[in-house]
Design an enzyme around this catalytic site. Structure first.
Site, PDB file in Angstrom:
ATOM      1  N   ASP A  16      50.098  33.017  -2.877  1.00  0.00           N
ATOM      2  CA  ASP A  16      48.829  33.515  -3.204  1.00  0.00           C
ATOM      3  C   ASP A  16      49.094  34.255  -4.549  1.00  0.00           C
ATOM      4  O   ASP A  16      49.265  35.454  -4.488  1.00  0.00           O
ATOM      5  CB  ASP A  16      48.264  34.376  -2.219  1.00  0.00           C
ATOM      6  CG  ASP A  16      47.000  35.086  -2.445  1.00  0.00           C
ATOM      7  OD1 ASP A  16      46.071  34.396  -3.005  1.00  0.00           O
ATOM      8  OD2 ASP A  16      46.865  36.215  -1.973  1.00  0.00           O
TER       9      ASP A  16
ATOM     10  N   GLU B 297      47.554  28.602  -4.094  1.00  0.00           N
ATOM     11  CA  GLU B 297      46.020  28.581  -3.861  1.00  0.00           C
ATOM     12  C   GLU B 297      45.521  28.495  -5.347  1.00  0.00           C
ATOM     13  O   GLU B 297      46.009  28.900  -6.095  1.00  0.00           O
ATOM     14  CB  GLU B 297      45.715  30.156  -3.423  1.00  0.00           C
ATOM     15  CG  GLU B 297      44.122  29.995  -3.005  1.00  0.00           C
ATOM     16  CD  GLU B 297      43.678  31.220  -2.460  1.00  0.00           C
ATOM     17  OE1 GLU B 297      44.042  31.539  -1.173  1.00  0.00           O
ATOM     18  OE2 GLU B 297      43.603  32.453  -3.003  1.00  0.00           O
TER      19      GLU B 297
ATOM     20  N   ASP C 181      48.322  39.905   1.078  1.00  0.00           N
ATOM     21  CA  ASP C 181      48.756  38.882   0.027  1.00  0.00           C
ATOM     22  C   ASP C 181      49.838  37.895   0.695  1.00  0.00           C
ATOM     23  O   ASP C 181      49.623  36.608   0.765  1.00  0.00           O
ATOM     24  CB  ASP C 181      49.322  39.670  -1.148  1.00  0.00           C
ATOM     25  CG  ASP C 181      48.306  40.658  -1.814  1.00  0.00           C
ATOM     26  OD1 ASP C 181      47.388  39.902  -2.422  1.00  0.00           O
ATOM     27  OD2 ASP C 181      48.584  41.774  -2.040  1.00  0.00           O
TER      28      ASP C 181
END
Length: 172
Positions: A7, A68, A140
Site C-alpha cells: 500500500d 495498489e 497501512d
C-alpha cells in the site's frame, strides 16, 4: 506461493506478506516503511522507500508482488507525489525480478469485504478474520495485506477456469 502486498504512500508505505497454499492463507509479516522527515528532499525520501522495500524483500523472499494503484486525489500535487512513491516501490520490486500485479482500491475492498465502498475499519476486521489474527494490524499494513489477499485470490481464477475446462473435456 509467497505474496507481498504493498500500500504505497510517500510518508508511510504499508507491506504485508502472506503464504498461499491452494485456498489456505497464512500470515507471515506486515508493517510499515517510513520515508523519514518531510523536511528532507524528495529524492532522499524516495530512496528511503526503495531501500526499505528492498530490505523487506531480502528478509521475506516473496515470489509474487501486488501493489495498489494510484487513485486520483482532489489535490493534483498529492497524486503526483503518491505516483512517485509508487514508482520507487515498483522499482525495488522489479529490481528483484518479481512479477508485479496492480489492483485498484475498489477491487481490493471488493475482494476482502465484498463491497468497493468499505471503510478502513471493515478492511482491517476482514483481514484479521481471513488471516486468523488475534488483532488487526494498523491501517497501512492491513491495506497491504488486503492487496496481497486480493492478488492471491485473483491468481487462482485462471487456474480454476483451466481446471474446470479440463474436467469438462474429460467428462465428454
Amino acid at each position: 506461493m509467497r505474496w507481498i502486498g504493498i500500500d504505497p504512500g510517500l510518508r508511510i508505505t504499508g507491506f504485508g506478506v502472506i503464504d498461499v497454499d491452494g485456498q489456505k492463507l497464512t500470515y507471515v509479516a506486515s508493517g510499515t516503511i517510513e520515508s523519514g522527515d518531510p523536511a528532507k528532499g524528495l529524492p532522499e525520501r524516495l530512496g528511503a522507500l526503495y531501500a526499505g522495500v528492498k530490505e523487506v524483500l531480502e528478509t521475506y523472499r516473496p515470489e509474487q508482488a501486488a501493489i495498489e494503484e494510484v487513485f486520483l486525489n482532489v489535490n493534483p500535487r498529492s497524486t503526483l507525489m503518491l505516483g512517485q512513491a509508487r514508482g520507487a516501490v515498483i522499482a525495488a520490486l522489479v529490481s528483484e525480478k518479481l512479477p508485479v500485479a496492480e489492483y485498484s482500491a475498489l477491487r481490493v475492498k471488493q475482494a476482502i469485504v465484498g463491497t468497493g465502498r468499505a471503510a478502513k475499519p471493515q478492511v482491517q476486521e476482514m483481514v484479521k478474520r481471513l488471516l486468523r489474527l488475534s488483532r488487526a494490524p494498523g491501517t497501512d499494513a492491513s491495506d497491504a495485506l488486503g492487496v496481497a489477499i486480493c492478488a492471491a485470490h485473483h491468481s487462482q481464477i485462471p487456474k480454476a477456469i483451466t481446471s474446470a475446462l479440463a474436467s469438462k473435456k474429460r467428462s465428454k
